[in-house]
Scaffold this motif. Structure first.
Motif, PDB file in Angstrom:
ATOM      1  N   ARG A  76       0.847  -1.195   0.000  1.00  0.00           N
ATOM      2  CA  ARG A  76       0.000   0.000   0.000  1.00  0.00           C
ATOM      3  C   ARG A  76       0.880   1.242   0.000  1.00  0.00           C
ATOM      4  O   ARG A  76       1.642   1.454   0.935  1.00  0.00           O
ATOM      5  CB  ARG A  76      -0.931  -0.016   1.219  1.00  0.00           C
ATOM      6  CG  ARG A  76      -1.900  -1.192   1.215  1.00  0.00           C
ATOM      7  CD  ARG A  76      -2.652  -1.318   2.524  1.00  0.00           C
ATOM      8  NE  ARG A  76      -3.667  -2.358   2.449  1.00  0.00           N
ATOM      9  CZ  ARG A  76      -3.431  -3.650   2.656  1.00  0.00           C
ATOM     10  NH1 ARG A  76      -2.201  -4.051   2.941  1.00  0.00           N
ATOM     11  NH2 ARG A  76      -4.408  -4.530   2.570  1.00  0.00           N
ATOM     12  N   ASP A  85       1.157   5.541  -0.815  1.00  0.00           N
ATOM     13  CA  ASP A  85       0.494   6.824  -1.053  1.00  0.00           C
ATOM     14  C   ASP A  85       1.556   7.839  -1.458  1.00  0.00           C
ATOM     15  O   ASP A  85       2.603   7.953  -0.806  1.00  0.00           O
ATOM     16  CB  ASP A  85      -0.239   7.312   0.197  1.00  0.00           C
ATOM     17  CG  ASP A  85      -1.048   8.573  -0.086  1.00  0.00           C
ATOM     18  OD1 ASP A  85      -2.193   8.431  -0.555  1.00  0.00           O
ATOM     19  OD2 ASP A  85      -0.536   9.685   0.156  1.00  0.00           O
ATOM     20  N   ASP A  93      -1.681   9.917   7.676  1.00  0.00           N
ATOM     21  CA  ASP A  93      -1.081   9.143   8.756  1.00  0.00           C
ATOM     22  C   ASP A  93      -1.006   7.684   8.293  1.00  0.00           C
ATOM     23  O   ASP A  93      -2.034   7.006   8.206  1.00  0.00           O
ATOM     24  CB  ASP A  93      -1.931   9.242  10.023  1.00  0.00           C
ATOM     25  CG  ASP A  93      -1.291   8.536  11.209  1.00  0.00           C
ATOM     26  OD1 ASP A  93      -0.473   7.614  10.997  1.00  0.00           O
ATOM     27  OD2 ASP A  93      -1.621   8.888  12.362  1.00  0.00           O
ATOM     28  N   PRO A  94       0.195   7.179   7.971  1.00  0.00           N
ATOM     29  CA  PRO A  94       0.285   5.822   7.424  1.00  0.00           C
ATOM     30  C   PRO A  94      -0.141   4.747   8.411  1.00  0.00           C
ATOM     31  O   PRO A  94      -0.646   3.692   7.999  1.00  0.00           O
ATOM     32  CB  PRO A  94       1.772   5.693   7.061  1.00  0.00           C
ATOM     33  CG  PRO A  94       2.465   6.669   7.953  1.00  0.00           C
ATOM     34  CD  PRO A  94       1.510   7.815   8.121  1.00  0.00           C
ATOM     35  N   GLU A 132      -4.006   4.919   8.511  1.00  0.00           N
ATOM     36  CA  GLU A 132      -4.597   4.551   7.224  1.00  0.00           C
ATOM     37  C   GLU A 132      -4.149   3.171   6.733  1.00  0.00           C
ATOM     38  O   GLU A 132      -4.624   2.699   5.707  1.00  0.00           O
ATOM     39  CB  GLU A 132      -4.223   5.599   6.165  1.00  0.00           C
ATOM     40  CG  GLU A 132      -4.704   7.005   6.467  1.00  0.00           C
ATOM     41  CD  GLU A 132      -6.216   7.127   6.408  1.00  0.00           C
ATOM     42  OE1 GLU A 132      -6.840   6.337   5.708  1.00  0.00           O
ATOM     43  OE2 GLU A 132      -6.760   8.019   7.094  1.00  0.00           O
ATOM     44  N   ILE A 166      -1.104   2.262   5.623  1.00  0.00           N
ATOM     45  CA  ILE A 166      -0.276   2.426   4.423  1.00  0.00           C
ATOM     46  C   ILE A 166       1.148   1.957   4.724  1.00  0.00           C
ATOM     47  O   ILE A 166       1.715   2.273   5.762  1.00  0.00           O
ATOM     48  CB  ILE A 166      -0.288   3.891   3.963  1.00  0.00           C
ATOM     49  CG1 ILE A 166      -1.706   4.286   3.519  1.00  0.00           C
ATOM     50  CG2 ILE A 166       0.696   4.125   2.838  1.00  0.00           C
ATOM     51  CD1 ILE A 166      -1.886   5.749   3.265  1.00  0.00           C
ATOM     52  N   ASP A 167       1.720   1.195   3.788  1.00  0.00           N
ATOM     53  CA  ASP A 167       3.064   0.664   3.978  1.00  0.00           C
ATOM     54  C   ASP A 167       4.152   1.698   3.701  1.00  0.00           C
ATOM     55  O   ASP A 167       5.205   1.687   4.340  1.00  0.00           O
ATOM     56  CB  ASP A 167       3.302  -0.533   3.046  1.00  0.00           C
ATOM     57  CG  ASP A 167       2.371  -1.697   3.343  1.00  0.00           C
ATOM     58  OD1 ASP A 167       2.299  -2.104   4.511  1.00  0.00           O
ATOM     59  OD2 ASP A 167       1.710  -2.175   2.412  1.00  0.00           O
ATOM     60  N   LEU A 171       4.969   5.893   2.209  1.00  0.00           N
ATOM     61  CA  LEU A 171       4.605   7.227   1.730  1.00  0.00           C
ATOM     62  C   LEU A 171       5.800   7.851   1.038  1.00  0.00           C
ATOM     63  O   LEU A 171       6.948   7.574   1.376  1.00  0.00           O
ATOM     64  CB  LEU A 171       4.216   8.156   2.887  1.00  0.00           C
ATOM     65  CG  LEU A 171       3.030   7.830   3.772  1.00  0.00           C
ATOM     66  CD1 LEU A 171       2.961   8.856   4.901  1.00  0.00           C
ATOM     67  CD2 LEU A 171       1.741   7.854   2.983  1.00  0.00           C
ATOM     68  N   TRP A 174       7.782   5.273   6.254  1.00  0.00           N
ATOM     69  CA  TRP A 174       7.003   4.070   6.534  1.00  0.00           C
ATOM     70  C   TRP A 174       6.900   3.864   8.044  1.00  0.00           C
ATOM     71  O   TRP A 174       7.717   4.363   8.817  1.00  0.00           O
ATOM     72  CB  TRP A 174       7.638   2.846   5.863  1.00  0.00           C
ATOM     73  CG  TRP A 174       9.030   2.525   6.292  1.00  0.00           C
ATOM     74  CD1 TRP A 174       9.420   1.704   7.314  1.00  0.00           C
ATOM     75  CD2 TRP A 174      10.259   3.015   5.705  1.00  0.00           C
ATOM     76  NE1 TRP A 174      10.788   1.644   7.400  1.00  0.00           N
ATOM     77  CE2 TRP A 174      11.323   2.424   6.419  1.00  0.00           C
ATOM     78  CE3 TRP A 174      10.543   3.872   4.631  1.00  0.00           C
ATOM     79  CZ2 TRP A 174      12.652   2.691   6.105  1.00  0.00           C
ATOM     80  CZ3 TRP A 174      11.865   4.128   4.325  1.00  0.00           C
ATOM     81  CH2 TRP A 174      12.900   3.543   5.053  1.00  0.00           C
TER      82      TRP A 174
END
Length: 300
Positions: A98, A100, A136-137, A140, A142-143, A145, A275
């Motif tokens: 993931r 972003d 905010d990883p 959210e 997310i792996d 950014l 990350w």
């Protein structure tokens, strides 16, 4: 830092606890039963507690031993997982990644790069989102950014500097032929400018004014919340825009955009890969970061 003999004692303890036998632990470790017993005794003396109930036929963990075993076995598993993640045999990315990224960077640079990785490693599954606002990883899920500019809050995160990127002000030749080329910041008052916006407010530009880094608010003629569309607007000739030069490189080389106000170019901006902090970096994230580093090294 724990001394080497203490770490060896912990390993001996975990093996003995799993085997439920000093004899079996000795065979697994390739040492004598006496050496196992002495290592456990030294560990118990250091901790000031008994870890095993001993009988002539078997051993079993005490209450303190159970608690210590849970902590030690978890720690050893994390070390083992970290070593596997660093080894060449586990470098192939797999699972869902993931990511972003800022809109323009993501569409022009990031997404094509990830597509190349996905072609090479079919076990990798992509989940790509684009946003020019802060994310905010951890919250959210997310792996990875990619973010431009100063990182203000990195609690629970790891950041790696990818590059430092120039920001330039550009316009299409057709726009400059019609409106004239600005020679000073004051000239911008009579120009159309394309600016981003966040939370309903137009974003200012970064400029260097007499050696100082300042924020300058140009006329917000066109407010666009998508970096890629801002570039498209500039190429279409609707006004001036300021963006990272790497994203405008092809348009500048092709003559679709022209740099202006170069004497006011600000200090280069940091570009980071970010990350969530974990016990070990997963291969899919590490590989993506390494590839980003390679491509960013080629930026001007």
């Amino acid at each position: 830092m724990l001394p080497t003999d203490t770490l060896q004692g912990v390993l001996t303890f975990v093996v003995a606890a799993r085997a439920q036998s000093f004899t079996e632990a000795a065979e697994r470790l390739g040492i004598s039963k006496s050496a196992v017993g002495k290592a456990i005794a030294r560990l118990e003396e250091r901790l000031g507690t008994q870890l095993f109930h001993r009988s002539t036929r078997r051993i079993s963990l005490t209450a303190d031993g159970e608690a210590y075993f849970a902590a030690c076995s978890t720690g050893l598993e994390e070390i083992s997982a970290a070593e596997r993640g660093l080894g060449p045999g586990d470098r192939e990315p797999s699972g869902r990644l993931r990511v972003d990224m800022p809109v323009a960077f993501g569409r022009r640079v990031g997404a094509p790069l990830l597509f190349e990785i996905a072609q090479k490693y079919p076990a990798l599954q992509l989940n790509i989102t684009f946003s020019d606002h802060l994310v905010d990883p951890i919250e959210e899920g997310i792996d990875l950014l990619v973010r431009f500019g100063e990182l203000k809050d990195t609690h629970g995160l790891v950041a790696r500097l990818l590059t430092r990127q120039r920001w330039v002000i550009c316009a299409a030749p057709s726009y400059l032929a019609r409106a004239g080329e600005p020679k000073s910041l004051a000239d911008l008052a009579t120009h159309h400018c394309i600016v981003g916006h966040r939370r309903g407010q137009p974003l200012s530009w970064r400029v260097n004014l007499k050696g100082e880094k300042v924020r300058y608010a140009p006329p917000s003629t066109h407010q666009i919340g998508d970096g890629e569309v801002m570039i498209t607007g500039a190429v279409a000739g609707i006004g001036l825009c300021q963006m990272p030069r790497a994203l405008l490189e092809d348009d500048i080389k092709a003559g679709r955009l022209v740099e202006v106000l170069q004497e006011f170019e600000p200090e280069a901006v940091d570009v980071h890969a970010v990350w969530p902090k974990v016990s070990h970096l997963r291969p899919k994230v590490r590989y993506a970061v390494d590839e980003l580093v390679k491509i960013c090294q080629g930026w001007s």
